[in-house]
Enzyme design. Structure first.
Site, PDB file in Angstrom:
ATOM      1  N   PHE A 190     -36.670  49.632   3.270  1.00  9.88           N
ATOM      2  CA  PHE A 190     -38.089  49.499   2.897  1.00  9.88           C
ATOM      3  C   PHE A 190     -38.914  48.766   3.951  1.00  9.88           C
ATOM      4  CE2 PHE A 190     -35.970  49.575  -1.462  1.00  9.88           C
ATOM      5  CZ  PHE A 190     -35.893  50.961  -1.449  1.00  9.88           C
TER       6      PHE A 190
ATOM      7  N   GLU B 266     -44.318  45.686   0.478  1.00  8.89           N
ATOM      8  CA  GLU B 266     -43.604  45.225   1.678  1.00  8.89           C
ATOM      9  C   GLU B 266     -44.536  45.008   2.867  1.00  8.89           C
ATOM     10  OE1 GLU B 266     -42.712  47.795  -0.212  1.00  8.89           O
ATOM     11  OE2 GLU B 266     -40.877  47.048  -1.156  1.00  8.89           O
TER      12      GLU B 266
END
Ligand SMILES: Cc1ncc(C[n+]2csc(CCOP(=O)(O)OP(=O)(O)O)c2C)c(N)n1
Length: 551
Positions: free
Chosen positions: A396, A370
């Site tokens: 996330f 991410e």
């Protein structure tokens, strides 16, 4: 090195050495004038900068932001003075300006930001530049289909950051042969030596294992640097890593390769003699010609984007806002070919897959990385080349907070969508549940937060985000929820709508109200103050009774 390397003439090599020494002098003078900064980190990179800027890169020095120019990302942003010095040598910055480094009224900040037209992304939080460079290289190769190349300079200490390796993985997976990462392996970090010290062989093996075409060079030998950069330009299908063995503080007597000189300007009483020593090595004043870029970047439009048709949902119909996000993206992609979508292996949950199905050539799978995904999005959006949307579970995004924060400093226009917000994802449990995300995004300067309550408002949020400067965050939910708004409803940023509110007894002094749009504080007509976090809001005032009201 292949034998076909067109070795530059000796006078060119000498001119490159001379530029490197002038870059050192500028960096030492500027940091001395500001009384702070990182001259030793600049000095190790002087030959690298000289060869990249005055031999390898093709750009218009008078138009640093020109879309056809090669890009340069200084991932080790604390070496900003050497970047400013390079642009002074290229003629864009006036030499006396360099001495205003770090002054409050000067854009030559301690670490580079896009206040300067030759800076695409802010750096200084280490480990982030290569991800952004990947985004630029991906855009150049696959969206612009243009010949500009991307160069990124990293520190060796910096390469302990995991996000550097996320980026290395991305670069080789997508065969970014227009990308060159140069590691300035000067052995030292800030407070001690970097873990691999001068073991260039381990760097080489690691970069090769990550799928990069890799060269180890003496980073103070301009001819070796020219050779490696030429080899990089010949490569097909792989990005290139150049492991440059250097010495921190190179050229400064008593400081070169010594501990405890990180981030310290040279003492004022020693500067003249240091500069005399370095000047003594300069042989020419030759100005090296800068190669012009090939002008093959397409004309594009990334402004005023409209949806091709109004939302097609019916009031009462049950649609998850995450699905409405994917449907809206696919629709938006029909009207503008610069809309691109990234996701971190959650596309069937965030519904970014609906965009992928409609426009596969504009979808970038970023896998489960991410931090890198956010940096790649920043790179894609640099110079307004794309309108980028990146999605994952909202929870996330919290691990990419620093990348998002740097995105704001980069003045980036990117759109992030976090799905599975709040407790409504229930059975998945708290690890998947975004609770902190909305607070996190609200700390980001200039960030616009959308928390749409139905499919129609989600579709509007996507279109508004595409047209809004700065970072936008769209928060979607997993369960199907009823459509509340008609096709005709108009939405504006900063304007809440009270569709209906029902006050239910909660405690004697509080009630719960449902609002359709995220709003911090809402003063209702009957003078109740509502503080809202997403759709559910608490009324702070004491209320004598518990009215119900439809608006
Ligand atoms: C993420 C992050 N952690 C820590 C720092 C503080 N810091 C600035 S420079 C530096 C050392 C960098 O060493 P290296 O990458 O080897 O660069 P050099 O200065 O030696 O060229 C550190 C720890 C930072 N800027 N960013």
């Amino acid at each position: 090195m292949a034998s076909t390397f067109p070795k530059p003439e000796e006078k060119t090599l000498q001119a490159l050495r001379d530029v490197a020494n002038r870059l050192r002098i500028h960096s030492i003078r500027a940091t001395c004038a500001s009384g702070s900064g990182h001259p030793t980190s600049c000095c190790s990179a002087a030959e690298i900068m000289s060869v990249v800027f005055f031999h390898a890169m093709r750009y218009r020095s008078a138009e640093p932001g020109h879309p056809s120019n090669d890009r340069f990302v200084l991932s080790k942003g604390h070496a900003a003075p050497v970047l400013y010095a390079a642009w002074a040598e290229a003629g864009y910055i006036k030499e006396p300006e360099l001495l205003k480094l770090r002054k409050i009224d000067c854009d030559l900040e301690g670490h580079p930001t896009p206040r300067l037209p030759f800076v695409d992304v802010a750096t200084g939080s280490l480990g982030q530049g290569l991800g952004a460079a990947c985004g630029m290289a991906y855009t150049g190769k696959y969206f612009d289909k243009a010949s500009y190349r991307v160069y990124c300079l990293l520190g060796d200490g910096e390469s302990s950051e995991g996000s550097v390796w996320e980026a290395l993985q991305f670069g080789s997976h997508y065969q970014l042969d227009n990308l060159v990462a140069i590691f300035d392996v000067n052995r030292l970090g800030q407070s001690e030596a970097a873990p691999l010290r001068h073991d260039t062989d381990i760097y080489r093996k690691r970069c090769e294992a990550f799928g990069w075409n890799t060269y180890v060079v003496d980073g103070h030998e301009v001819e070796e640097l020219c050779g490696a950069l030429w080899q990089a330009s010949q490569q097909k299908g792989k990005p290139t890593a150049i492991i440059a063995k250097t010495f921190k503080g190179r050229g400064i007597p008593g400081v070169e390769d010594a501990d405890n000189w990180h981030g310290k300007p040279m003492p004022k009483d020693k500067v003249d003699s240091i500069i005399n020593t370095i000047e003594g090595q300069i042989q020419t004043n030759k100005v090296l010609p800068i190669q012009s870029p090939t002008q093959d970047v397409p004309q594009i439009n990334t402004g005023s984007i409209k949806m091709p048709s109004p939302p097609a949902f019916k009031i009462g119909e049950k649609v998850a806002t995450r699905k409405a996000y994917g449907l809206a993206l696919a629709k938006l992609g029909n009207t503008n070919t610069r809309v691109v979508v990234l996701d971190g292996d959650t596309k069937n949950s965030t519904f970014a897959e609906l965009f992928k199905q409609a426009h596969p050539e504009r979808y970038i799978e970023c896998y489960i990385a991410e931090q890198n995904m956010v940096s790649v999005a920043l790179g894609c959006a640099a110079r307004n080349r794309t309108i980028a949307f990146a999605s994952t579970f909202a929870a996330f995004f919290t691990r990419a907070f620093d990348h998002i924060r740097m995105g704001a400093i980069s003045q980036a226009n990117i759109n992030l969508c976090g799905s599975h917000a709040g407790v409504s994802i229930g059975e998945d449990g708290p690890s998947q549940m975004a609770l902190e995300d909305i607070a996190m995004f609200r700390t980001i300067p200039g960030c616009t937060v959308f928390y749409p309550s139905d499919a129609v408002s989600t579709e509007h949020a996507v279109c508004l985000a595409a047209n809004t400067k700065g970072i936008c965050f769209i928060r979607t939910s997993r369960p199907e929820t009823p459509v509340l708004y008609s096709q005709e409803e108009k939405f504006e940023i900063g304007q809440a709508k009270v569709k209906s509110y029902h006050l239910f007894p909660y405690k004697k002094e509080a009630c719960v109200v449902r609002l359709p749009w995220s709003q911090n504080r809402l003063h209702l007509k009957n003078s109740l103050t509502v503080v809202c976090n997403g759709g559910k809001c608490a009324i702070l005032n004491k209320t004598p009774d518990y009215p119900r009201k439809e608006v």
